[in-house]
Design a protein around this motif. Structure first.
Motif, PDB file in Angstrom:
ATOM      1  N   ALA A  95      33.193  29.437  44.174  1.00 24.07           N
ATOM      2  CA  ALA A  95      32.681  29.593  45.517  1.00 24.07           C
ATOM      3  C   ALA A  95      33.494  28.880  46.569  1.00 24.07           C
ATOM      4  N   GLY A  96      34.250  27.918  46.133  1.00 25.13           N
ATOM      5  CA  GLY A  96      34.874  27.097  47.158  1.00 25.13           C
ATOM      6  C   GLY A  96      36.362  27.248  47.312  1.00 25.13           C
ATOM      7  N   ASP A  97      37.102  27.868  46.333  1.00 26.28           N
ATOM      8  CA  ASP A  97      38.554  27.989  46.421  1.00 26.28           C
ATOM      9  C   ASP A  97      38.937  29.038  47.451  1.00 26.28           C
ATOM     10  N   HIS A  98      40.077  28.845  48.049  1.00 25.46           N
ATOM     11  CA  HIS A  98      40.574  29.766  49.059  1.00 25.46           C
ATOM     12  C   HIS A  98      41.752  30.577  48.532  1.00 25.46           C
ATOM     13  N   ILE A  99      41.949  31.749  49.118  1.00 27.50           N
ATOM     14  CA  ILE A  99      43.028  32.652  48.690  1.00 27.50           C
ATOM     15  C   ILE A  99      44.296  32.277  49.446  1.00 27.50           C
ATOM     16  N   ASN A 100      45.316  31.919  48.667  1.00 27.49           N
ATOM     17  CA  ASN A 100      46.601  31.559  49.271  1.00 27.49           C
ATOM     18  C   ASN A 100      47.618  32.695  49.199  1.00 27.49           C
ATOM     19  N   HIS A 101      47.379  33.605  48.242  1.00 28.21           N
ATOM     20  CA  HIS A 101      48.369  34.665  48.034  1.00 28.21           C
ATOM     21  C   HIS A 101      47.661  35.904  47.459  1.00 28.21           C
ATOM     22  N   LEU A 121      40.330  46.419  50.645  1.00 23.54           N
ATOM     23  CA  LEU A 121      40.062  45.261  49.790  1.00 23.54           C
ATOM     24  C   LEU A 121      39.074  44.303  50.437  1.00 23.54           C
ATOM     25  N   GLY A 122      39.247  44.056  51.714  1.00 23.91           N
ATOM     26  CA  GLY A 122      38.331  43.162  52.419  1.00 23.91           C
ATOM     27  C   GLY A 122      38.676  41.693  52.326  1.00 23.91           C
ATOM     28  N   TYR A 135      37.175  32.651  48.308  1.00 24.10           N
ATOM     29  CA  TYR A 135      36.965  33.583  47.202  1.00 24.10           C
ATOM     30  C   TYR A 135      35.563  33.420  46.639  1.00 24.10           C
ATOM     31  N   SER A 136      34.958  34.587  46.270  1.00 24.69           N
ATOM     32  CA  SER A 136      33.681  34.566  45.537  1.00 24.69           C
ATOM     33  C   SER A 136      33.584  35.822  44.687  1.00 24.69           C
ATOM     34  N   LEU A 137      32.800  35.723  43.617  1.00 26.76           N
ATOM     35  CA  LEU A 137      32.611  36.887  42.743  1.00 26.76           C
ATOM     36  C   LEU A 137      31.888  38.018  43.468  1.00 26.76           C
ATOM     37  N   VAL A 138      30.997  37.645  44.374  1.00 28.64           N
ATOM     38  CA  VAL A 138      30.269  38.667  45.127  1.00 28.64           C
ATOM     39  C   VAL A 138      31.231  39.501  45.961  1.00 28.64           C
ATOM     40  N   LYS A 139      32.163  38.824  46.653  1.00 29.16           N
ATOM     41  CA  LYS A 139      33.154  39.545  47.465  1.00 29.16           C
ATOM     42  C   LYS A 139      34.091  40.366  46.593  1.00 29.16           C
ATOM     43  N   GLN A 140      34.400  39.845  45.400  1.00 24.72           N
ATOM     44  CA  GLN A 140      35.289  40.579  44.486  1.00 24.72           C
ATOM     45  C   GLN A 140      34.636  41.899  44.057  1.00 24.72           C
ATOM     46  N   ASN A 141      33.363  41.844  43.679  1.00 29.27           N
ATOM     47  CA  ASN A 141      32.659  43.073  43.268  1.00 29.27           C
ATOM     48  C   ASN A 141      32.575  44.074  44.425  1.00 29.27           C
ATOM     49  N   ILE A 189      40.668  49.935  38.482  1.00 31.79           N
ATOM     50  CA  ILE A 189      40.903  48.810  39.398  1.00 31.79           C
ATOM     51  C   ILE A 189      40.516  47.523  38.674  1.00 31.79           C
ATOM     52  N   ASN A 190      41.394  46.533  38.724  1.00 31.03           N
ATOM     53  CA  ASN A 190      41.143  45.238  38.094  1.00 31.03           C
ATOM     54  C   ASN A 190      41.579  44.142  39.060  1.00 31.03           C
ATOM     55  N   ILE A 191      40.700  43.169  39.314  1.00 30.43           N
ATOM     56  CA  ILE A 191      41.012  42.067  40.235  1.00 30.43           C
ATOM     57  C   ILE A 191      40.847  40.738  39.493  1.00 30.43           C
ATOM     58  N   LYS A 192      41.859  39.870  39.625  1.00 30.78           N
ATOM     59  CA  LYS A 192      41.832  38.529  39.020  1.00 30.78           C
ATOM     60  C   LYS A 192      42.179  37.489  40.088  1.00 30.78           C
ATOM     61  N   PHE A 193      41.575  36.319  39.935  1.00 33.40           N
ATOM     62  CA  PHE A 193      41.873  35.203  40.855  1.00 33.40           C
ATOM     63  C   PHE A 193      42.252  33.977  40.027  1.00 33.40           C
ATOM     64  N   THR A 194      43.490  33.492  40.231  1.00 32.67           N
ATOM     65  CA  THR A 194      43.998  32.343  39.469  1.00 32.67           C
ATOM     66  C   THR A 194      44.814  31.442  40.381  1.00 32.67           C
TER      67      THR A 194
END
Length: 766
Positions: free
Chosen positions: A24-30, A48-49, A56-62, A77-82
């Motif tokens: 819930a708290g990490d931000h998207i850098n790339h 994508l939005g 980043y959040s799982l709710v926004k990813q879905n 479609i497959n989305i990953k956050f690392t």
């Protein structure tokens, strides 16, 4: 043990808290996007939005995945956050290079293609393919094939392209085996089958499409039944249901119309409720041509409403509503009040016609009698749609009235689906006057989309052969005028049958006839025609009378004529009540060397009893033909009675006759009267067999000789004595053809008359 449990709880809580903080708290850098080949990255990012710097959040990813799938641009479609990087991996669907069909012979490729969502040049969508399969199935069902099987095949090609192939097994035509009616007490099933457009499947209807199940056609049939019944007195008629049952083998349908005829009414009081100022109601009353006591006829009321509307429009009241209000139905009487009221002024904007690949726009537009800019008139629109259906050019007709941005304008959108208007027919038949015959014909009811009617054919029998061709323009000069032209070539020779005396000459004719017809009133029509033909009569001198020999040779007839017809029958399809009168005149002498003046008058009266189970028919006709300018009326232009014009006698079996050769000479005057009662025979109704008893009377006489003739009056019989016959008949409406068999006995005759007791007639169209 307790300490260990506490440590586990603390460790688990720490891990869950960390994971939650991460999610819930990490931000998207790339953001990285891979797998796309045709779709721009900017397009994907837009759906994508997510943006760099967003949390980043799982709710926004879905939600992002749902947005991308909704575009139908991707198969997967497959989305990953690392570690602050959002990785989007997509799989694009193949590119459709071609859409093709296999196995379709009944419906052409271009017709199928118009129904598809899948198109060459677009991305493949499996969901669209499934929808396409259902659309194609529906199209085949409309053409009467319910056992069709469609298998879509995706054939891979190079460079990420595919070919989509719809493999079609059309299956046999699913025809209509039976059409039944439930609730009909006044009209038999066989009579009602002639009203509806849907027909039972028979082998000889292989060129037709009306013997297959079509729900739109069934709905139209319900309207045809309603119009018919309400035109013959049944004001409360309704179709309760029309059920189509498909057999378990999907080989045929059974259609059952459940109807409620209701009571039969006559017109009671007929009045006008006029809500317009400065309009004389007495003047409008003159437009009402139905009277108290007549059989109720809804079609006649609608026509009166149209006449009143047109009358008031011509007098400065273009936008009004006129409709018949039917009330106070009691004891077989219904009162009618024509309501006349003002309406808001609405104009026609655009008239848009779609689907008419063959039929010209003007052919469709003229049936509505309105154009862009005209005042909106719903009765004209309803009448126009009915006129289009009557043309029988279209499988489907859908009219939609669409409001525009301007409150006083409506657009008219008309969607049609054309059907074949050409047919090849083969008729076979038999009658006791001419024996067996056959006819091969071609009909085109909408010639190259112009609305013209083309006919051509050949007919041959034992003693005659004829060729013919004709063209009719039903809206000559864009008016309610029907202009037709017909050419013909005939060869006939009369000879006996069933004891009939030989008529020993042959006639060859070639000619042209043109006709111009129009309606004077709703029930009164007028036709004007011109005929030019050349006849050649030939007879062997050794065995023919002197009168006949003097008639031989070539002669040219140039004639003008007219016919007036006044029709007051309750139905032109199945007349049960009312009358029809027709009178004609013909003058030959506008050129040519054959000159005569001919008059004929014909009338029929029908009256039904006992819920239409008994029908009385009274008919009469008379005629007179005289030579003009000293010319003799030739034998081929004279009148003859016999066979079905005077049962109990052979064709030409009464009237003037040569005493030596026994040849019939025909007469220049005649009359005939018939009284006939049709009744059920008590057989099951599905047999469609009725009986008739009848009596015919008539006479034909008159032979005016040429002053130079060597033929003497004492060489032939000629008197006005009445001939009479009585008999009974059987009418059998079979699945193939109506057959009529009559047995008649002459009860008043002359010794030299040619008698014929047995008469049979049938004709069918394949």
């Amino acid at each position: 043990m307790i300490k260990t449990s506490i440590k586990i709880v603390i460790l688990t809580t720490t891990i869950l808290y960390g994971a939650s903080s991460f999610a819930a708290g990490d931000h998207i850098n790339h953001i990285t996007i891979t797998g796309n080949k045709r779709i721009e990255q900017s397009t994907i990012q837009n759906y994508l939005g997510f943006k760099i710097g967003d949390e980043y959040s799982l709710v926004k990813q879905n939600e992002a995945i749902r947005n991308l799938y909704s575009t139908e641009l991707f198969e997967d479609i497959n989305i990953k956050f690392t570690n602050g990087t959002l990785m989007v991996i997509v799989t694009e669907p193949p590119f459709v290079s071609k859409v093709d069909f296999k196995g379709n012979s009944k419906i052409k490729n271009n017709v199928l293609s118009r129904e598809l969502l899948t198109q060459a040049g677009e991305s493949l969508s499996k969901a669209s393919i499934q929808i396409d399969v259902e659309r194609i199935k529906e199209l085949y069902k409309r053409s009467g094939r319910f056992s069709v099987i469609i298998e879509p095949k995706i054939i891979p090609q190079e460079n990420g392209r595919v070919k989509v192939l719809f493999d079609i097994a059309e299956g046999p035509k699913t025809g209509i085996r039976h059409i039944y009616f439930v609730g009909n007490e006044n009209y038999r099933d066989g009579e009602l089958r002639t009203i509806v457009l849907t027909k039972e499947s028979r082998w000889f209807r292989f060129l037709e499409t009306n013997d297959t199940y079509d729900p739109d056609r069934i709905e139209y049939d319900k309207e045809l039944l309603r119009e018919f019944y309400q035109s013959v007195g049944f004001a409360d008629f309704r179709v309760i249901s029309a059920i189509a049952e498909l057999s378990k083998t999907k080989e045929h349908f059974t259609i059952t119309y459940s109807i409620e005829e209701g009571e039969k009414y006559n017109f009671g009081e007929i009045s006008i409720d006029n809500k317009l100022a400065n309009v004389d109601t007495n003047e409008l009353s003159k437009l009402i041509n139905v009277k108290t006591g007549q059989i109720f006829n809804m079609k006649a009321l609608d026509k009166i409403a149209e006449k009143i509307t047109a009358h008031l429009a011509s007098r400065g009241y273009p936008q009004i509503t006129v409709y018949p209000d039917i009330s106070n139905k009691e004891l077989g009487i219904t009162h009618v009040k024509f309501i006349i009221d003002k309406a808001d002024r609405i104009f026609i904007g655009q008239i848009n016609i779609e689907g008419n690949l063959k039929t010209q726009d003007k052919v469709i537009r003229r049936e509505f009698r309105i154009a862009e800019g005209d005042l909106f008139n719903r009765s004209y629109l309803e009448k126009g749609e009915q006129n289009l259906r009557n043309l029988d050019y279209f499988e489907k007709i859908h009219t939609q009235i669409t409001p525009t941005r301007k409150k006083d304008k409506y657009d008219l959108n008309l969607q049609v689906e054309e059907k074949s208007t050409a047919s090849i027919g083969f008729d076979v038949g038999y009658n006791t006057a001419g024996g067996a015959f056959g006819r091969l014909s071609f009909i085109e009811r909408n010639l190259v989309g112009t609305g013209k009617y083309l006919t051509a054919g050949i007919q041959g029998g034992k003693r005659s052969t004829s060729y013919y061709g004709g063209l009719t323009e039903p809206h000559f000069l864009d008016r309610d005028l029907s202009l037709s032209g017909n050419v013909f070539k005939n060869r006939s020779g009369r000879s006996g049958g069933f004891g009939q005396v030989e008529q020993n000459y042959t006639l060859k004719s070639v000619g042209l006839k043109t006709s111009l017809g129009y309606d004077i009133t709703e029930d009164l029509t007028h036709d004007i025609d011109y005929l030019i033909k050349q006849d050649k009569l030939n007879a062997p001198e050794a065995s023919s009378s002197r009168f006949l020999i003097e008639q031989m040779g070539k002669f040219t007839t140039s004639a003008i004529g007219q016919t007036l017809t006044y029709d007051q029958t309750d139905s032109r399809i199945i007349p049960k009540n009312g009358y029809i009168i027709s009178g004609s005149q013909e003058y030959a002498g506008v050129g040519g060397n054959n000159k005569y003046l001919k008059h004929e008058l014909d009338g029929k009266y029908f009256k039904s009893f006992n819920n239409n189970k008994l029908t009385l028919k009274l008919a009469g006709s008379t005629g007179d033909i005289r030579g003009v300018g000293g010319k003799t009326v030739r034998i081929s232009d004279r009148f003859n009675l016999g066979d079905y014009t005077l049962r109990g006698f052979a064709f030409g079996g009464v009237g003037p006759r040569d005493k030596k050769t026994k040849e019939g000479l025909g007469g220049q005057q005649y009359y005939s009267l018939t009284a006939e009662l049709n009744f059920p025979l008590g057989l099951p109704e599905e047999f469609n067999v009725t009986g008739a008893v009848f009596s015919d009377i008539g006479s034909v006489w008159g032979v005016k000789l040429n002053p130079r003739s060597q033929y003497r009056r004492d060489e032939f019989y000629n008197d006005r004595s009445m001939r009479a016959s009585a008999g009974f008949g059987i009418i059998w409406i079979t699945r193939i053809a109506p057959i009529r068999i009559d047995w008649a006995i002459p009860v008043r005759k002359k010794l030299y008359d040619d008698k014929q007791h047995f008469h049979i007639k049938f004709s069918t169209h394949f």
